[in-house]
Motif scaffolding. Structure first.
Motif, PDB file in Angstrom:
ATOM      1  N   GLY A   1      -0.420  -0.632   6.378  1.00  0.00           N
ATOM      2  CA  GLY A   1      -0.256   0.563   5.566  1.00  0.00           C
ATOM      3  C   GLY A   1      -1.136   0.572   4.335  1.00  0.00           C
ATOM      4  N   PHE A   2      -1.393  -0.613   3.772  1.00  0.00           N
ATOM      5  CA  PHE A   2      -2.143  -0.683   2.514  1.00  0.00           C
ATOM      6  C   PHE A   2      -3.629  -1.003   2.694  1.00  0.00           C
ATOM      7  CE2 PHE A   2       2.129  -1.251   0.698  1.00  0.00           C
ATOM      8  CZ  PHE A   2       2.044  -0.348  -0.342  1.00  0.00           C
TER       9      PHE A   2
ATOM     10  N   TYR B   1      -4.017   7.759   8.833  1.00  0.00           N
ATOM     11  CA  TYR B   1      -5.283   7.526   8.129  1.00  0.00           C
ATOM     12  C   TYR B   1      -6.460   8.244   8.791  1.00  0.00           C
ATOM     13  CZ  TYR B   1      -3.736   4.007   4.748  1.00  0.00           C
ATOM     14  OH  TYR B   1      -3.142   3.368   3.685  1.00  0.00           O
TER      15      TYR B   1
ATOM     16  N   TYR C   1       7.241   5.711   1.174  1.00  0.00           N
ATOM     17  CA  TYR C   1       7.455   4.811   2.322  1.00  0.00           C
ATOM     18  C   TYR C   1       7.986   3.459   1.840  1.00  0.00           C
ATOM     19  CZ  TYR C   1       5.125   7.675   5.908  1.00  0.00           C
ATOM     20  OH  TYR C   1       4.799   8.652   6.814  1.00  0.00           O
ATOM     21  N   CYS C   2       7.384   2.928   0.801  1.00  0.00           N
ATOM     22  CA  CYS C   2       7.791   1.609   0.284  1.00  0.00           C
ATOM     23  C   CYS C   2       9.224   1.628  -0.231  1.00  0.00           C
ATOM     24  CB  CYS C   2       6.829   1.154  -0.811  1.00  0.00           C
ATOM     25  SG  CYS C   2       5.187   0.723  -0.208  1.00  0.00           S
TER      26      CYS C   2
ATOM     27  N   ALA D   1       7.937  11.182   3.149  1.00  0.00           N
ATOM     28  CA  ALA D   1       6.579  10.651   2.963  1.00  0.00           C
ATOM     29  C   ALA D   1       5.605  11.307   3.931  1.00  0.00           C
ATOM     30  CB  ALA D   1       6.590   9.135   3.156  1.00  0.00           C
TER      31      ALA D   1
ATOM     32  N   HIS E   1       2.201  13.506   3.024  1.00  0.00           N
ATOM     33  CA  HIS E   1       0.882  13.231   3.598  1.00  0.00           C
ATOM     34  C   HIS E   1       0.370  14.426   4.391  1.00  0.00           C
ATOM     35  CE1 HIS E   1       1.042   8.541   3.374  1.00  0.00           C
ATOM     36  NE2 HIS E   1       0.891   9.125   2.197  1.00  0.00           N
TER      37      HIS E   1
ATOM     38  N   GLY F   1       2.732   6.981   0.117  1.00  0.00           N
ATOM     39  CA  GLY F   1       2.852   5.547   0.383  1.00  0.00           C
ATOM     40  C   GLY F   1       3.951   4.908  -0.439  1.00  0.00           C
TER      41      GLY F   1
ATOM     42  N   ILE G   1       0.749   4.856  11.751  1.00  0.00           N
ATOM     43  CA  ILE G   1      -0.002   4.497  10.541  1.00  0.00           C
ATOM     44  C   ILE G   1      -1.490   4.760  10.749  1.00  0.00           C
ATOM     45  CG2 ILE G   1      -0.664   2.619   8.988  1.00  0.00           C
ATOM     46  CD1 ILE G   1       2.093   1.358   9.566  1.00  0.00           C
TER      47      ILE G   1
ATOM     48  N   ALA H   1      -6.131   1.780   2.817  1.00  0.00           N
ATOM     49  CA  ALA H   1      -6.149   2.530   1.558  1.00  0.00           C
ATOM     50  C   ALA H   1      -7.267   2.057   0.639  1.00  0.00           C
ATOM     51  CB  ALA H   1      -4.798   2.404   0.855  1.00  0.00           C
TER      52      ALA H   1
END
Length: 239
Positions: free
Chosen positions: A162-163, A112, A188-189, A215, A219, A185, A108, A166
């Motif tokens: 993960g969030f 990013y 992924y969810c 996912a 990305h 994302g 993760i 963001a």
């Protein structure tokens, strides 16, 4: 009744509280192959970004992101192979199961990293570059202390990590690629539903792997198109 019996061939019953689900041989095979086939493409993807890099910082970023991608698929594959053939490797299986959980945190953070390293950030948002790795380290400590004890807490940690970054990424002045980032994302969810459905849906974990692969591909495409390929095209235009 026949339908239930046919499903039992491919799926064991749901695991109890604080116990790990035991896949059938069919599920073990699917768990291995769904990530094993992605190891080589991950290496190729890292090499491509490295080749498109214009400077040392972009090359380091490509290496960090690529290694996170490779580690995710490689460690997952090794763990599932050992879990499948675990008769004489119980301690190694336990070790790789923890590594499989730990590598998700670092994946993760690595996902990013290109956005945080290669996009212009404000003075406060710039701290997220190292804070995502601090969160990954905290997740690692949690796994080694509470492995398999509080599954919902662990899932909450993954989703938070993960969030949370963001919030910074979406505040960037240059928003190219954020739709792909958000869509990845979302995929992924959706996959988390299957991640928590072992013993309820046959091949649930392998389906989760497919969602992860999809996912990650979304990305990767966004990183390649908006952070590496776009800068290369700009250099060509300048010439």
């Amino acid at each position: 009744m026949k339908r239930v019996n046919s499903l039992q061939r491919f799926m064991n019953t749901r695991a109890g509280a604080n116990c790990r689900y035991q896949p059938t041989c069919y599920e073990h095979a699917a768990n291995c192959y769904t990530h094993a086939f992605l190891i080589v493409p991950a290496f190729v993807g890292m090499a491509l970004l490295h080749r498109l890099s214009d400077d040392r910082w972009e090359r380091i970023t490509a290496w960090v992101y690529g290694m996170g991608l490779i580690a995710l698929f490689l460690v997952s594959t090794v763990f599932h192979i050992i879990s499948w053939k675990k008769s004489h490797m119980r301690s190694m299986e336990h070790c790789f199961h923890m590594c499989d959980r730990v590598v998700i945190y670092f994946f993760i953070a690595a996902s990013y990293t290109p956005w945080l390293n290669l996009r212009e950030l404000g003075p406060l948002a710039a701290h997220m570059r190292w804070f995502v790795w601090l969160m990954a380290a905290a997740g690692t400590i949690y796994v080694f202390n509470y492995h398999e004890k509080y599954k919902l807490v662990e899932l909450a940690f993954y989703l938070t990590m993960g969030f949370f970054p963001a919030l910074v990424v979406t505040s960037m002045s240059n928003t190219d690629g954020l739709y792909e980032l958000a869509f990845g994302g979302f995929v992924y969810c959706l996959g988390v539903v299957f991640f928590k459905s072992d013993g309820v849906i046959p091949f649930a974990h392998a389906i989760w792997h497919v969602f992860v692969a999809l996912a990650a591909a979304i990305h990767y495409y966004a990183i390649w198109k908006y952070l590496y390929r776009s800068s290369t095209l700009e250099d060509i235009r300048d010439v």
